[in-house]
Design an enzyme around this catalytic site. Structure first.
Site, PDB file in Angstrom:
ATOM      1  N   VAL A 183      23.901 -60.077 -32.104  1.00 41.05           N
ATOM      2  CA  VAL A 183      22.620 -59.476 -32.488  1.00 41.05           C
ATOM      3  C   VAL A 183      22.698 -59.017 -33.941  1.00 41.05           C
ATOM      4  CG1 VAL A 183      20.932 -57.683 -31.984  1.00 41.05           C
ATOM      5  CG2 VAL A 183      22.183 -58.774 -30.107  1.00 41.05           C
ATOM      6  N   HIS A 222      38.825 -44.052 -28.588  1.00 40.55           N
ATOM      7  CA  HIS A 222      37.799 -43.212 -27.950  1.00 40.55           C
ATOM      8  C   HIS A 222      36.689 -42.856 -28.931  1.00 40.55           C
ATOM      9  CE1 HIS A 222      41.132 -41.659 -24.991  1.00 40.55           C
ATOM     10  NE2 HIS A 222      40.793 -42.927 -24.786  1.00 40.55           N
TER      11      HIS A 222
END
Length: 628
Positions: A275, A556
């Site tokens: 995208v 993370h």
């Protein structure tokens, strides 16, 4: 005679090198065809994929098939009248990605976006090219393809603080049902707990493999004033535990395996779809579709209801900025017209750590890959049965502790111990040193630091900082959608972050002195880290130097599309996860976290996906009712 894929792959792993095994995997797929591939991931002929053409319009377009994106797409497909398009830049999983023990290898494949930070002033000074590596999964499953399967929710206060900051509906009591909805806990003693779910799409279990060293780790807890706990029980976060993981019968379970199965004929998954832009009307500020590249063609698809961005903390921020949603002072010099001037890309957070503590023992009970490698067929057969070393997640135990810097009352730790039944010098027998290479530790540093203990039994604990005060930033490098973003982690901008990890290191060294470890003759390797030898070994300044040179992070990344109330100048999305200033556009992934959770982030990602899907359903089902 039928060939069992798992047995074949396991035998291949031991009979050939890692690279050969993974290359052979594609030949295996061609040979075995659809008959066995269905055991791991949906067939190409399945309605979710299929050879059907991409439509010009769908009700919802979801960008990214990681933990949150796969969850959202699957849950929206529960409404049969809705048509959902799930776009993923990567490819499907391979058979080899189901083996827990080799998860780190896939960081060196195209299942990884392979991001790196810019050169950091206070961190990663001794790694290759002085740039922190920052993996993010790419493929149907996202980072759940390359992570270590660790399932931790975080602390109760993490979510209560989100709510207190002006995000109603995000307190612990609000989000607990979504954690439970995701889970299918198979650990007998946890199935009875009201804080664990049964029957959800994601199996949660212990690894079938359990080393004697992790038993030693658990036995040491009382000697440092702690106990063995269920860290996902809100009443008992501080303590030691075996790792609860997203594995099933010794096989890795990704978000694709858990959520993208079943006969969802209204869900169309397109892999290899990069995208490049969210289509937003600049006058009405309504998102109405996306542009993406598929193969050698450019496509444009419209969304009747919403566009949902679930591309992760780096790519979600990047895509919003490419589409005109972001800091005006950054976008306009790049020739990008600003549609909504928001602090996209700010508030980047991560859990830094240090992985180079090495303790040796006088018994042959560690995880030595070279030893396992030589056992060949036996380990292949064990994996076929769902047991043995190949089922290990590598790290086996977690500990949650409070340092002297921790001023939070009660059961809120500030350091997580990640217990590994091996030190980084112990994997040398494979000849690849995959684990330390994934941390970008240079060869010269590795061999110097582990001189005399290469391939020796031992263990390590990686102390992970749970609540960093430092904040980083993501920005576009240019207006080319194929350019990687500029990432500035800004690790240790606040010195307290560094010295919390230092305190964690010292606490690990004290843990080594407890009777359970001393029964094994456990000894800290005291060879100094190159670049820190001008400092006295063992002092706070020495350990701070070590952490700054060989900084490790835990994949993370979060916070770059911050959730907050409309009066928060730094908020990008509302508590309903709608992008401020743009209609019909949401972000649903870990980038919306106002503050990072106290633990690994895949469990919160699933929760955010579950809750985000319900928010969407609530919006549109209520709209339908009003119109009727």
């Amino acid at each position: 005679m039928d060939i069992n894929v798992s047995a074949f792959l396991a035998v291949s792993w031991w009979l050939v090198s890692v690279q050969q095994c993974l290359a052979l995997n594609f030949q295996v797929l061609s040979y075995l065809g659809n008959r066995y591939r269905a055991n791991l991931i949906k067939l190409r002929e399945d309605p979710l994929f299929g050879s059907k053409p991409i439509l010009d319009e769908y009700d919802f377009i979801v960008i990214g098939a990681g933990a949150a994106g796969a969850t959202v797409a699957s849950r929206l497909a529960e409404i049969p009248e809705w048509k959902i398009l799930l776009l993923e830049a990567g490819k499907q999983e391979s058979l080899a990605t189901s083996i827990p023990a080799i998860a780190h290898y896939f960081q060196f494949t195209d299942y990884n976006w392979a991001f790196k930070t810019e050169e950091e002033p206070n961190a990663c000074k001794g790694v290759v090219n002085k740039r922190c590596v920052w993996p993010q999964g790419k493929g149907l499953g996202g980072s759940t393809i390359i992570n270590n399967n660790i399932y931790t929710r975080g602390n109760v206060r993490d979510f209560d603080r989100w709510a207190e900051a002006g995000n109603p509906g995000w307190s612990y009591n609000d989000v607990l049902p979504y954690f439970l909805k995701n889970e299918d806990v198979t650990i007998p003693e946890l199935k009875r707990s009201p804080y664990h779910g049964v029957g959800g799409p994601m199996p949660i279990s212990y690894s079938p493999y359990k080393s004697k060293l992790v038993e030693t780790f658990l036995e040491s807890a009382p000697d440092v004033g702690l106990r063995v706990v269920d860290y996902n029980d809100p009443n008992s976060h501080v303590g030691f535990s075996r790792i609860q993981g997203t594995i099933n019968y010794g096989r890795r379970v990704t978000s694709a395996k858990a959520y993208l199965r079943g006969n969802m004929t209204n869900l169309h998954i397109v892999e290899g779809a990069f995208v490049t832009k969210i289509l937003i009307d600049p006058s009405t500020k309504v998102a109405f579709g996306v542009e993406f590249d598929k193969g050698h063609s450019k496509r444009r698809v419209m969304a009747r209801k919403e566009v949902i961005v679930s591309a992760g903390a780096f790519n979600s921020a990047k895509l919003l900025m490419l589409s005109g949603v972001g800091p005006k002072e950054h976008l306009e010099p790049l020739g990008i017209s600003t549609i909504s001037d928001l602090r996209v890309g700010d508030n980047l957070q991560e859990h830094p750590s240090y992985a180079n503590l090495a303790f040796t023992i006088n018994q042959t009970i560690g995880l030595i890959p070279d030893r396992i490698y030589k056992s060949g067929i036996r380990e292949a057969l064990n994996f076929y049965d769902g047991t043995g070393w190949l089922t290990t997640m590598g790290c086996e135990g977690l500990g949650y502790v409070k340092t002297k810097y921790n001023t939070d009352p009660g059961d809120i730790p500030d350091i997580e111990y990640i217990f590994v039944p091996m030190h980084l010098g112990g994997e040398e027998g494979l000849g690849h040193s995959i684990l330390r290479r994934s941390m970008s530790v240079p060869d010269s540093v590795h061999y110097d630091l582990h001189k005399g203990i290469l391939n020796k039994d031992g263990w390590s604990i990686w102390p992970m900082l749970m609540y960093p005060e430092s904040r980083g930033q993501v920005r576009l490098r240019n207006s080319n959608p194929y350019s990687k973003p500029m990432i500035r982690a800004n690790f240790f901008d606040k010195s307290v972050d560094l010295y919390r990890i230092v305190e964690g290191i010292k606490m690990v060294i004290d843990l080594n002195k407890t009777p359970p470890f001393q029964k094994l003759g456990s000894t800290l390797s005291m060879r100094s880290v190159p670049g820190c030898r001008h400092l006295q070994y063992g002092t706070d300044l020495y350990w701070a130097c070590c952490v700054q040179r060989l900084t490790m992070q835990m994949h993370h990344q979060c916070g770059t599309c911050k959730m907050g109330p409309n009066y928060d100048r730094n908020a990008v999305v509302s508590p309903e996860l709608m992008v401020y200033g743009v209609s019909k556009l949401r972000v649903i992934d870990c980038s919306i976290m106002p503050t990072i959770t106290g633990g690994h982030t895949v469990a919160p990602a699933y929760m955010i996906g579950e809750k985000g899907a319900d928010l969407i359903k609530s919006t549109w089902i209520n709209t339908i009712k009003k119109n009727n």
